[in-house]
Design a protein around this motif. Structure first.
Motif: not given
Length: 451
Positions: A159-181
């Motif tokens: 819910e809003d205000g909760d803390q989530v522990t996550i792994d994430f990786q960001g992509f522009l199209g199909d390519e991951p970008f630097e600093g996005g994980s």
């Protein structure tokens, strides 16, 4: 010594000074004679070097030294005789500086402006009337509970205000970008610490969920290669944690300096602090309205030397605020970022000084001590603070200046039309914040327009 003073503007003066050649030549000769006693030179015994040799080798430097000293001394004498009040240091340039001729130099300086105070009569000033309610105190205590909350894993959707522990990786199209994980990142939903749209899409997620989030980076994003770009993030949720708020008990209130754990005493202390904060917000709002009216009613030239001094002070504050270190060269910061704010501060300072002078305002030692005792209530050991302030002349002077400023504002307020406006505690603080932001925006607009 001959002196003439030309008025080149309302606050600029050009002083021309002539000093008889004989005075300079005699001073140079005396200094060379004195120096000759200690000169060592091949082929001569100490103190026996001919004056012609001494003059040839050292005469130029000694004359420059003498002339510099004479110009400074005669400048001080000239401004004293002509009752000039310099604002900052002058520019001093010799116009005739030759052996055998009268020395002539020109000093260009700014003086403090003569201010004929215009009244602010008719100005409408809104004065908030604020009472701290029990509900306000309850809300503040709830805020303190949240600030001291612990995170505990929950078996439910985020819910809003909760803390989530996550792994994430960001992509522009199909390519991951630097600093996005990142892995094991703890993110509070609603903290706005990630780009817009990211956190909102995690509402409803549970531990073990894998989600794909689609976002668009802001146009002004600091990483230019990402600004305005559409991106998607693959996210794995490991844990959802909710806030576990502490009970308002003896252990809780002891954290805030209530050593005996008395909850009612804690509420009283919170109420007192909130009342003081509300009073400061009200005083600052009223003061700002008065000073804005004072500046508007009184237009006068401001010495650039004072503006530069204030600009340099603001640069040092900015460097300290952003943790740039004591060795940081503040001259690297552009003047134009601070010039308009500095000018406004100088204007207010000169106007308030004129109010204090014209109304013959003063502050007694008893008033200074009372003010120090009031300020000391914000600290854990008030008596120690009072002792420190009252034993330090510089600190006492600062407090006295603050008292005189308050008295000047109160004097000006008598000329205005004051309208009391009822406000809640939160409304008063929000209004003070809005006023500060409006002043900053107005200053920025004035700076951009070159006014």
């Amino acid at each position: 010594m001959q002196v003439s003073v030309d008025t080149t503007s309302q606050i600029e003066r050009r002083i021309t000074v002539q000093v008889p050649a004989a005075e300079i030549d005699e001073a140079v000769a005396a200094r060379l004679k004195d120096a000759a006693k200690n000169v060592r030179m091949d082929g001569f015994r100490k103190g026996k070097v001919p004056m012609s040799v001494i003059r040839q080798r050292y005469g130029h430097d000694v004359r420059n030294e003498v002339v510099g000293e004479v110009m400074r001394e005669r400048y001080v004498r000239a401004i004293s005789e002509h009752e000039l009040n310099p604002a900052g240091f002058p520019q001093i340039e010799p116009t005739v500086n030759e052996s055998g001729k009268d020395l002539e130099f020109v000093a260009t300086l700014e003086i403090y402006p003569e201010i004929e105070l215009a009244s602010i009569e008719g100005t409408e000033v809104e004065r908030p009337v604020v009472e701290v309610s029990e509900a306000d105190v309850d809300e503040m205590i709830e805020t303190l509970r949240k600030q001291n909350a612990a995170w505990e894993a929950v078996e439910r959707a985020a819910e809003d205000g909760d803390q989530v522990t996550i792994d994430f990786q960001g992509f522009l199209g199909d390519e991951p970008f630097e600093g996005g994980s990142a892995e094991g990142h703890e993110l509070v939903i609603g903290s706005n610490s990630f780009i817009p749209g990211f956190e909102e899409q995690l509402v409803g997620a549970k531990a073990g969920d894998e989600k794909q989030l689609n976002v668009t980076f802001p146009e002004d994003y600091q990483a230019e290669q990402l600004a305005g770009q559409e991106a998607n993030f693959k996210v794995k949720v490991h844990k959802v944690s909710g806030q576990a708020l502490p009970e308002v008990d003896a252990a809780f209130v002891e954290k805030f300096g209530v050593e005996d754990g008395d909850v009612e005493k804690f509420r009283a202390e919170v109420t007192k602090n909130m009342t003081r904060e509300a009073k400061q917000a009200v005083d600052n709002r009223v003061k700002q309205q008065v000073l804005d009216a004072l500046k508007k009613a009184n237009d006068f030239p401001v010495p650039q030397a004072l503006v530069q001094q204030e600009t340099d002070g603001l640069k040092r504050q900015a460097a300290q605020q952003f943790g740039l270190g004591e060795d940081f060269d503040v001259s690297q910061l552009p003047n134009e970022l601070f010039a308009e704010q500095a000018k406004g501060r100088v204007q207010v300072g000169l106007l308030l000084a004129e109010v204090i002078k014209s109304k013959e305002l003063d502050a007694s030692d008893d008033e200074i001590k009372a003010k120090v005792e009031e300020l000391a209530q914000q600290y854990q050991d008030p008596e120690q603070v009072v002792e420190y302030y009252m034993g330090n002349d510089q600190m006492k002077t600062q407090v006295k200046s603050a008292i005189l400023e308050e008295k000047a504002v109160d004097t000006l307020l008598e000329q205005a039309s004051v309208k009391d406006v009822s406000m809640t505690y939160q409304e008063a603080l929000a209004a003070a914040q809005q006023q500060a932001e409006a002043d900053e925006e107005e200053s920025a607009e004035e700076q951009a327009s070159g006014s």
